[in-house]
Design an enzyme around this catalytic site. Sequence first.
Site, PDB file in Angstrom:
ATOM      1  N   CYS A   7    -134.614  -6.115 -38.846  1.00 34.98           N
ATOM      2  CA  CYS A   7    -133.177  -6.187 -39.189  1.00 34.98           C
ATOM      3  C   CYS A   7    -132.464  -7.094 -38.192  1.00 34.98           C
ATOM      4  O   CYS A   7    -131.621  -7.925 -38.565  1.00 34.98           O
ATOM      5  CB  CYS A   7    -132.523  -4.804 -39.128  1.00 34.98           C
ATOM      6  SG  CYS A   7    -133.330  -3.560 -40.136  1.00 34.98           S
ATOM      7  N   LEU A   8    -132.821  -6.943 -36.911  1.00 31.86           N
ATOM      8  CA  LEU A   8    -132.167  -7.751 -35.876  1.00 31.86           C
ATOM      9  C   LEU A   8    -132.472  -9.239 -36.068  1.00 31.86           C
ATOM     10  O   LEU A   8    -131.629 -10.087 -35.805  1.00 31.86           O
ATOM     11  CB  LEU A   8    -132.601  -7.271 -34.487  1.00 31.86           C
ATOM     12  CG  LEU A   8    -132.041  -5.895 -34.096  1.00 31.86           C
ATOM     13  CD1 LEU A   8    -132.706  -5.381 -32.821  1.00 31.86           C
ATOM     14  CD2 LEU A   8    -130.526  -5.947 -33.911  1.00 31.86           C
ATOM     15  N   THR A  21    -130.007  -9.994 -25.131  1.00 34.94           N
ATOM     16  CA  THR A  21    -129.302 -10.872 -24.191  1.00 34.94           C
ATOM     17  C   THR A  21    -130.033 -12.211 -24.114  1.00 34.94           C
ATOM     18  O   THR A  21    -131.184 -12.336 -24.551  1.00 34.94           O
ATOM     19  CB  THR A  21    -129.283 -10.246 -22.780  1.00 34.94           C
ATOM     20  OG1 THR A  21    -130.638 -10.156 -22.317  1.00 34.94           O
ATOM     21  CG2 THR A  21    -128.652  -8.850 -22.787  1.00 34.94           C
ATOM     22  N   PHE A  71    -125.290   0.534 -37.606  1.00 34.00           N
ATOM     23  CA  PHE A  71    -126.714   0.471 -37.255  1.00 34.00           C
ATOM     24  C   PHE A  71    -126.865   1.023 -35.850  1.00 34.00           C
ATOM     25  O   PHE A  71    -126.337   0.447 -34.888  1.00 34.00           O
ATOM     26  CB  PHE A  71    -127.130  -1.000 -37.317  1.00 34.00           C
ATOM     27  CG  PHE A  71    -128.520  -1.345 -36.856  1.00 34.00           C
ATOM     28  CD1 PHE A  71    -129.585  -1.333 -37.750  1.00 34.00           C
ATOM     29  CD2 PHE A  71    -128.759  -1.746 -35.548  1.00 34.00           C
ATOM     30  CE1 PHE A  71    -130.865  -1.715 -37.343  1.00 34.00           C
ATOM     31  CE2 PHE A  71    -130.041  -2.129 -35.133  1.00 34.00           C
ATOM     32  CZ  PHE A  71    -131.090  -2.103 -36.038  1.00 34.00           C
ATOM     33  N   GLN A  95    -111.217 -40.856 -18.566  1.00 34.28           N
ATOM     34  CA  GLN A  95    -112.678 -40.869 -18.741  1.00 34.28           C
ATOM     35  C   GLN A  95    -113.277 -39.472 -18.546  1.00 34.28           C
ATOM     36  O   GLN A  95    -114.142 -39.038 -19.310  1.00 34.28           O
ATOM     37  CB  GLN A  95    -113.321 -41.842 -17.748  1.00 34.28           C
ATOM     38  CG  GLN A  95    -113.108 -43.300 -18.117  1.00 34.28           C
ATOM     39  CD  GLN A  95    -113.939 -44.224 -17.250  1.00 34.28           C
ATOM     40  OE1 GLN A  95    -114.499 -43.816 -16.230  1.00 34.28           O
ATOM     41  NE2 GLN A  95    -114.025 -45.482 -17.647  1.00 34.28           N
ATOM     42  N   GLU A 138    -127.597  -7.848 -29.657  1.00 40.36           N
ATOM     43  CA  GLU A 138    -128.774  -8.304 -30.412  1.00 40.36           C
ATOM     44  C   GLU A 138    -129.711  -9.118 -29.531  1.00 40.36           C
ATOM     45  O   GLU A 138    -130.296 -10.105 -29.956  1.00 40.36           O
ATOM     46  CB  GLU A 138    -128.325  -9.097 -31.634  1.00 40.36           C
ATOM     47  CG  GLU A 138    -127.276  -8.301 -32.384  1.00 40.36           C
ATOM     48  CD  GLU A 138    -127.318  -8.476 -33.855  1.00 40.36           C
ATOM     49  OE1 GLU A 138    -128.271  -9.087 -34.338  1.00 40.36           O
ATOM     50  OE2 GLU A 138    -126.396  -7.973 -34.494  1.00 40.36           O
ATOM     51  N   ARG A 185    -129.544 -11.859 -36.156  1.00 41.03           N
ATOM     52  CA  ARG A 185    -129.520 -12.942 -35.156  1.00 41.03           C
ATOM     53  C   ARG A 185    -129.464 -14.302 -35.839  1.00 41.03           C
ATOM     54  O   ARG A 185    -128.856 -15.240 -35.323  1.00 41.03           O
ATOM     55  CB  ARG A 185    -130.777 -12.858 -34.278  1.00 41.03           C
ATOM     56  CG  ARG A 185    -130.764 -11.686 -33.328  1.00 41.03           C
ATOM     57  CD  ARG A 185    -132.133 -11.404 -32.766  1.00 41.03           C
ATOM     58  NE  ARG A 185    -132.108 -10.271 -31.858  1.00 41.03           N
ATOM     59  CZ  ARG A 185    -133.175  -9.558 -31.515  1.00 41.03           C
ATOM     60  NH1 ARG A 185    -134.367  -9.860 -32.019  1.00 41.03           N
ATOM     61  NH2 ARG A 185    -133.057  -8.550 -30.679  1.00 41.03           N
ATOM     62  N   ARG A 191    -117.068 -11.780 -38.263  1.00 46.25           N
ATOM     63  CA  ARG A 191    -118.495 -12.067 -38.529  1.00 46.25           C
ATOM     64  C   ARG A 191    -119.367 -10.878 -38.135  1.00 46.25           C
ATOM     65  O   ARG A 191    -120.320 -10.531 -38.846  1.00 46.25           O
ATOM     66  CB  ARG A 191    -118.912 -13.354 -37.799  1.00 46.25           C
ATOM     67  CG  ARG A 191    -120.168 -14.007 -38.353  1.00 46.25           C
ATOM     68  CD  ARG A 191    -121.436 -13.527 -37.713  1.00 46.25           C
ATOM     69  NE  ARG A 191    -121.325 -13.592 -36.272  1.00 46.25           N
ATOM     70  CZ  ARG A 191    -121.767 -12.634 -35.452  1.00 46.25           C
ATOM     71  NH1 ARG A 191    -122.384 -11.575 -35.905  1.00 46.25           N
ATOM     72  NH2 ARG A 191    -121.590 -12.757 -34.142  1.00 46.25           N
TER      73      ARG A 191
HETATM   74  C1  LIG Z   1    -119.655  -5.282 -28.558  1.00 49.07           C
HETATM   75  C2  LIG Z   1    -121.052  -4.806 -28.739  1.00 49.07           C
HETATM   76  C3  LIG Z   1    -121.484  -4.386 -29.991  1.00 49.07           C
HETATM   77  C4  LIG Z   1    -122.782  -3.886 -30.166  1.00 49.07           C
HETATM   78  N1  LIG Z   1    -123.189  -3.439 -31.416  1.00 49.07           N
HETATM   79  C5  LIG Z   1    -124.394  -2.792 -31.525  1.00 49.07           C
HETATM   80  C6  LIG Z   1    -124.758  -2.184 -32.764  1.00 49.07           C
HETATM   81  O1  LIG Z   1    -124.035  -2.246 -33.778  1.00 49.07           O
HETATM   82  N2  LIG Z   1    -125.930  -1.474 -32.822  1.00 49.07           N
HETATM   83  C7  LIG Z   1    -126.766  -1.363 -31.746  1.00 49.07           C
HETATM   84  O2  LIG Z   1    -127.805  -0.716 -31.851  1.00 49.07           O
HETATM   85  N3  LIG Z   1    -126.441  -1.967 -30.558  1.00 49.07           N
HETATM   86  C8  LIG Z   1    -125.275  -2.667 -30.422  1.00 49.07           C
HETATM   87  N4  LIG Z   1    -124.928  -3.250 -29.220  1.00 49.07           N
HETATM   88  C9  LIG Z   1    -125.820  -3.094 -28.068  1.00 49.07           C
HETATM   89  C10 LIG Z   1    -126.453  -4.371 -27.580  1.00 49.07           C
HETATM   90  O3  LIG Z   1    -127.472  -4.794 -28.446  1.00 49.07           O
HETATM   91  C11 LIG Z   1    -126.929  -4.122 -26.142  1.00 49.07           C
HETATM   92  O4  LIG Z   1    -125.756  -4.055 -25.332  1.00 49.07           O
HETATM   93  C12 LIG Z   1    -127.850  -5.211 -25.635  1.00 49.07           C
HETATM   94  O5  LIG Z   1    -129.092  -5.162 -26.282  1.00 49.07           O
HETATM   95  C13 LIG Z   1    -128.080  -5.095 -24.130  1.00 49.07           C
HETATM   96  O6  LIG Z   1    -128.423  -3.782 -23.783  1.00 49.07           O
HETATM   97  P1  LIG Z   1    -127.663  -3.058 -22.572  1.00 49.07           P
HETATM   98  O7  LIG Z   1    -126.199  -3.235 -22.771  1.00 49.07           O
HETATM   99  O8  LIG Z   1    -128.164  -1.682 -22.468  1.00 49.07           O
HETATM  100  O9  LIG Z   1    -128.070  -3.905 -21.284  1.00 49.07           O
HETATM  101  P2  LIG Z   1    -129.433  -3.703 -20.449  1.00 49.07           P
HETATM  102  O10 LIG Z   1    -130.595  -3.630 -21.377  1.00 49.07           O
HETATM  103  O11 LIG Z   1    -129.231  -2.601 -19.482  1.00 49.07           O
HETATM  104  O12 LIG Z   1    -129.510  -5.085 -19.653  1.00 49.07           O
HETATM  105  C14 LIG Z   1    -128.761  -5.321 -18.435  1.00 49.07           C
HETATM  106  C15 LIG Z   1    -129.136  -6.705 -17.888  1.00 49.07           C
HETATM  107  O13 LIG Z   1    -130.513  -6.727 -17.528  1.00 49.07           O
HETATM  108  C16 LIG Z   1    -131.142  -7.859 -18.095  1.00 49.07           C
HETATM  109  N5  LIG Z   1    -132.551  -7.530 -18.341  1.00 49.07           N
HETATM  110  C17 LIG Z   1    -133.029  -6.549 -19.136  1.00 49.07           C
HETATM  111  N6  LIG Z   1    -134.378  -6.528 -19.099  1.00 49.07           N
HETATM  112  C18 LIG Z   1    -134.751  -7.520 -18.273  1.00 49.07           C
HETATM  113  C19 LIG Z   1    -136.028  -8.019 -17.806  1.00 49.07           C
HETATM  114  N7  LIG Z   1    -137.179  -7.482 -18.228  1.00 49.07           N
HETATM  115  N8  LIG Z   1    -136.018  -9.052 -16.949  1.00 49.07           N
HETATM  116  C20 LIG Z   1    -134.869  -9.610 -16.524  1.00 49.07           C
HETATM  117  N9  LIG Z   1    -133.644  -9.190 -16.913  1.00 49.07           N
HETATM  118  C21 LIG Z   1    -133.594  -8.161 -17.775  1.00 49.07           C
HETATM  119  C22 LIG Z   1    -130.365  -8.134 -19.379  1.00 49.07           C
HETATM  120  O14 LIG Z   1    -130.528  -9.484 -19.789  1.00 49.07           O
HETATM  121  C23 LIG Z   1    -128.944  -7.839 -18.904  1.00 49.07           C
HETATM  122  O15 LIG Z   1    -128.417  -8.959 -18.249  1.00 49.07           O
HETATM  123  C24 LIG Z   1    -123.654  -3.812 -29.055  1.00 49.07           C
HETATM  124  C25 LIG Z   1    -123.222  -4.246 -27.788  1.00 49.07           C
HETATM  125  C26 LIG Z   1    -121.946  -4.736 -27.631  1.00 49.07           C
HETATM  126  C27 LIG Z   1    -121.501  -5.181 -26.258  1.00 49.07           C
END
Ligand SMILES: Cc1cc2nc3c(=O)[nH]c(=O)nc-3n(C[C@H](O)[C@H](O)[C@H](O)COP(=O)(O)OP(=O)(O)OC[C@H]3O[C@@H](n4cnc5c(N)ncnc54)[C@H](O)[C@@H]3O)c2cc1C
Length: 391
Positions: free
Chosen positions: A246-247, A373, A137, A287, A371, A251, A98
């Site tokens: 796009c996201l 968290t 992307f 149960q 896309e 989503r 997917r």
């Molecule tokens: C398998 C995989 C495929 C992916 N594919 C793509 C892709 O094709 N293209 C692309 O562009 N990206 C892609 N991504 C990236 C994905 O969108 C990011 O990993 C995601 O947006 C989170 O960013 P980060 O990993 O930098 O975490 P961070 O932004 O560093 O976040 C770390 C933690 O902090 C929390 N957090 C952040 N801000 C706040 C706040 N203000 N308050 C409280 N908590 C907060 C978050 O919820 C998280 O728990 C992919 C990621 C994975 C794992």
Amino acid sequence: MIAAMSTPRPLDFFDCASLLGPEDLAIRASVARLVDEKVLPVIRACFEEHRFPRELVRELAALGLFGASLQGHGCAGLGAIASGLICQELERGDSAIRSFVSVQSSLCMYPLHTFGSEEQKQRWLPAMARGEVIGCFGLTESQGGSDPANLRTHARRDGGDWLLSGSKMWITNGSIADVAVVWAQTDDGIRGFLVERGMPGFAATEIDNKFSLRASITAALYFDSVRVPQANLLPEARGLKGPLSCLTQARYGICWGVIGAAQACLAQLLDYTGSRELFGKALAQNQAIQIRLADMSRRITTAQLLALQLGKLKDAGRMTPAQVSMAKWNNCRMALDVARDCRDMLGGAGISAEYVPIRHMLNLESVITYEGTQTIHQLAVGRELTGHSAF
Ligand SMILES: Cc1cc2nc3c(=O)[nH]c(=O)nc-3n(C[C@H](O)[C@H](O)[C@H](O)COP(=O)(O)OP(=O)(O)OC[C@H]3O[C@@H](n4cnc5c(N)ncnc54)[C@H](O)[C@@H]3O)c2cc1C
């Protein structure tokens, strides 16, 4: 009058199928067949070998699954419900399949279709619909995906071209893509560029130590003064709303897809608890087990109804990003909790690759993260409710 539930429908307790039109049902059936015949026989080995089953790309294309919701340029022009059902069936097989289709369709073909010039559309869209060109992307960077406004990848004009420098992290399909939609800062704000495989200075490295989405390719992208012609700038995308739109599309597909993953886990667990005997009776006769099974069915059902209503809003042109945030948060949380619970109720067998829940559970750790968290989507809903942005 209250109807007796003559045929138990554990995976569709509220008979959501009765709300689908004949075309939607036919599409769902043909994707389900593809998943049963082509995906399920290979996916466990792919997950174990950390291999994307590239041989499936032509099968997915033959069913018209790339860019299925787009009109023209070789795309099927399906409605939102049919597009959602495609995601649901594919993710019943594995989130990696997917994810591949979502990236190709919603994150690459959609921006081309929405923001591209006619020349760009003609050049890329039909070939992408046929699966001959693979896209990726690039938005996320290593300094934090949750804060995409903080982009450091930048492009500056050089004569009639652009010079693009920077890097991207966690990019699905990154190392097999023929074209990358790359979002970069410019003097004119955030713009989208089509970076082609083989352009000097462009490199992609696969991230090969993942415990999640092991049948999907994830890569880091590097741009070292890549010369991108003006013809490869997406003319109609300006600012962060380009990539964010796009996201929203992708989503929407996730909201449906994760239902399929949860259904696959529950289906296997129902078989298992029906046949496993402990303390002289089937596990399913306890149960405590029934309460947990009922709770999973409840959670799947509410996610199905949420996805269906979201699809209706999308078809009516009334779906909002905050609604998508709530549905992505709810449905991913639901699927991850169901997969974890199923894994637990399988006992020791639950950690074996012979059973699907642990594979889905590990995949869903990515799906609830990428896309946006769960926290970010909760904050998006909070902003909608209060009018205050807390991030
Ligand atoms: C398998 C995989 C495929 C992916 N594919 C793509 C892709 O094709 N293209 C692309 O562009 N990206 C892609 N991504 C990236 C994905 O969108 C990011 O990993 C995601 O947006 C989170 O960013 P980060 O990993 O930098 O975490 P961070 O932004 O560093 O976040 C770390 C933690 O902090 C929390 N957090 C952040 N801000 C706040 C706040 N203000 N308050 C409280 N908590 C907060 C978050 O919820 C998280 O728990 C992919 C990621 C994975 C794992």
